[in-house]
Scaffold this motif. Structure first.
Motif, short mmCIF file in Angstrom:
data_model
loop_
_atom_site.label_atom_id
_atom_site.label_comp_id
_atom_site.label_asym_id
_atom_site.label_seq_id
_atom_site.Cartn_x
_atom_site.Cartn_y
_atom_site.Cartn_z
N UNK A 139 7.36 -3.37 -1.21
CA UNK A 139 6.77 -2.29 -1.96
C UNK A 139 7.80 -1.25 -2.37
N UNK A 140 8.04 -1.09 -3.66
CA UNK A 140 8.92 -0.04 -4.16
C UNK A 140 8.18 1.31 -4.18
N UNK A 141 8.95 2.39 -4.27
CA UNK A 141 8.42 3.75 -4.52
C UNK A 141 7.66 4.35 -3.35
N UNK A 142 7.93 3.93 -2.13
CA UNK A 142 7.30 4.54 -0.96
C UNK A 142 7.74 6.01 -0.88
N UNK A 143 6.77 6.92 -0.96
CA UNK A 143 7.08 8.34 -0.98
C UNK A 143 6.84 8.98 -2.34
N UNK A 144 6.51 8.19 -3.34
CA UNK A 144 6.29 8.72 -4.69
C UNK A 144 5.08 9.66 -4.71
N UNK A 184 1.01 10.23 -2.43
CA UNK A 184 0.24 9.79 -1.26
C UNK A 184 -0.58 8.55 -1.58
N UNK A 185 -1.03 8.42 -2.82
CA UNK A 185 -1.78 7.23 -3.21
C UNK A 185 -0.93 5.97 -3.13
N UNK A 186 0.32 6.06 -3.54
CA UNK A 186 1.24 4.94 -3.41
C UNK A 186 1.48 4.63 -1.93
N UNK A 187 1.70 5.66 -1.13
CA UNK A 187 1.92 5.46 0.30
C UNK A 187 0.75 4.75 0.96
N UNK A 188 -0.45 5.19 0.64
CA UNK A 188 -1.64 4.58 1.23
C UNK A 188 -1.78 3.11 0.84
N UNK A 189 -1.44 2.82 -0.42
CA UNK A 189 -1.51 1.43 -0.86
C UNK A 189 -0.51 0.55 -0.15
N UNK A 190 0.69 1.06 0.05
CA UNK A 190 1.73 0.29 0.75
C UNK A 190 1.32 0.05 2.21
N UNK A 191 0.79 1.08 2.86
CA UNK A 191 0.36 0.93 4.25
C UNK A 191 -0.79 -0.07 4.36
N UNK A 192 -1.73 -0.02 3.42
CA UNK A 192 -2.83 -0.98 3.43
C UNK A 192 -2.33 -2.40 3.21
N UNK A 193 -1.38 -2.55 2.27
CA UNK A 193 -0.83 -3.88 1.99
C UNK A 193 -0.08 -4.43 3.18
N UNK A 194 0.47 -3.53 4.01
CA UNK A 194 1.16 -3.95 5.24
C UNK A 194 0.17 -4.23 6.37
N UNK A 195 -0.72 -3.29 6.64
CA UNK A 195 -1.60 -3.41 7.80
C UNK A 195 -2.67 -4.48 7.63
N UNK A 196 -3.08 -4.74 6.39
CA UNK A 196 -4.16 -5.69 6.15
C UNK A 196 -3.71 -6.92 5.37
N UNK A 197 -2.42 -6.96 5.01
CA UNK A 197 -1.98 -8.05 4.15
C UNK A 197 -0.58 -8.57 4.45
N UNK A 198 0.09 -9.04 3.40
CA UNK A 198 1.34 -9.77 3.54
C UNK A 198 2.58 -8.90 3.36
N UNK A 199 2.43 -7.66 2.93
CA UNK A 199 3.59 -6.80 2.73
C UNK A 199 4.30 -6.54 4.05
N UNK A 200 5.63 -6.67 4.04
CA UNK A 200 6.40 -6.48 5.26
C UNK A 200 7.49 -5.44 5.10
N UNK A 201 7.81 -5.03 3.86
CA UNK A 201 8.93 -4.11 3.65
C UNK A 201 8.61 -3.15 2.51
N UNK A 258 -3.22 -0.73 -7.80
CA UNK A 258 -4.19 -1.39 -6.91
C UNK A 258 -4.10 -2.90 -7.02
N UNK A 259 -3.75 -3.43 -8.18
CA UNK A 259 -3.63 -4.89 -8.33
C UNK A 259 -2.59 -5.46 -7.38
N UNK A 260 -1.46 -4.75 -7.22
CA UNK A 260 -0.42 -5.23 -6.31
C UNK A 260 -0.87 -5.13 -4.85
N UNK A 261 -1.60 -4.07 -4.51
CA UNK A 261 -2.12 -3.95 -3.16
C UNK A 261 -3.13 -5.04 -2.87
N UNK A 262 -3.99 -5.33 -3.85
CA UNK A 262 -5.00 -6.38 -3.69
C UNK A 262 -4.35 -7.76 -3.56
#
Length: 275
Positions: free
Chosen positions: A7-12, A14-31, A246-250
């Protein structure tokens, strides 16, 4: 193969941050890579501390966002130049590379001071690969002992990609192969990155699986994403990007993608794990 959903742009925002955390905690995102000049940087650091398995890197910024250091020319205002203006300034030697290096070092040091030990480094709009900037970033990677840096960009040309994006990719790919690749130090590990043509929410399950087949010769592959929750604030502030966060988080939480990767025997990993 190790597949790194990033996930790029962590810190851009809060909405981006929340999406990255969701993609990590509930999905395949690892970095994810932290943007030190982002308005939601502190929120990102706190979010990461609550999810310690998220592998963090540095998202260097020389365009569009507010600089950390006051400086001359393009760094004197509230906002850095556009990528086009930055490129033109580099081409005409009107860009202060010395100040640029100090700015980039300040960004890395802000992340280090927040208690983050980055495993990788990339940049907003691939500016770290631009002429003049790439040698600076190699020095920064070495100075701060950051294990990985995004260098080799691989893409499949697919139907439906807009003409503008195709032209941008042609220029980036040509520069990456002709200038960047021969200058990558032998001791710097290379993990190819894909996702430029599908950036901003255009990546699909089919595109991920197709990329795996196309680039199966590599031991590791990074999938570049821009997850977010699709909040109104981010969409309004960055409307000119045309992103669908949201498409990338989904995508990262799509059970069909996880099932396909399991059947293929593909290991989802972070940069630290891939090392």
């Amino acid at each position: 193969m190790h597949l790194i959903f990033h996930g790029d742009d962590f810190g851009l925002t809060q909405g981006v941050n929340q999406g990255i955390v969701q993609a990590y905690s509930k999905g395949l995102l690892r970095a994810a890579s932290l943007i030190a000049s982002g308005e939601a940087f502190d929120h990102a650091v706190q979010s990461a501390s609550d999810h310690k398995g998220l592998d963090l890197g540095v998202h260097l910024t020389l365009t569009d966002e507010k600089p950390l250091l006051p400086g001359p020319g393009y760094f004197s205002g509230e906002c850095m130049p556009s990528r086009h203006d930055l490129t033109m300034a580099l081409a005409t030697q009107r860009f202060d590379l010395g100040h640029a290096k100090r700015e980039l070092c300040a960004q890395v040091e802000k992340i280090l001071d927040a208690g983050v030990k980055p495993s990788h480094m990339d940049s907003h709009q691939f500016v770290h690969l631009l002429p003049g900037v790439f040698p600076l970033c190699l020095d920064i990677q070495k100075k701060y002992k950051i294990p990985f840096m995004r260098t080799l960009v691989k893409e499949q040309m697919r139907k439906g990609t807009g003409l503008k994006r195709r032209l941008q990719w042609t220029m980036l790919n040509s520069w990456s192969m002709l200038y960047v690749k021969p200058r990558i130090p032998k001791n710097l590990p290379v993990i190819p990155c894909t996702g430029f043509l599908n950036a901003g929410g255009r990546m699909t399950v089919e595109a991920v699986l197709s990329s795996l087949k196309c680039f199966s010769a590599f031991k590791s592959l990074e999938i570049m994403l821009h997850p977010g929750i699709g909040d109104e604030y981010t969409a309004k502030k960055y409307a000119h990007w045309g992103y669908s966060w949201k498409n990338d988080a989904d995508l990262c939480t799509d059970p069909a993608l996880k099932q396909s990767l399991d059947q293929m025997g593909v290991s989802v990993a972070s940069f630290r794990e891939a090392a």
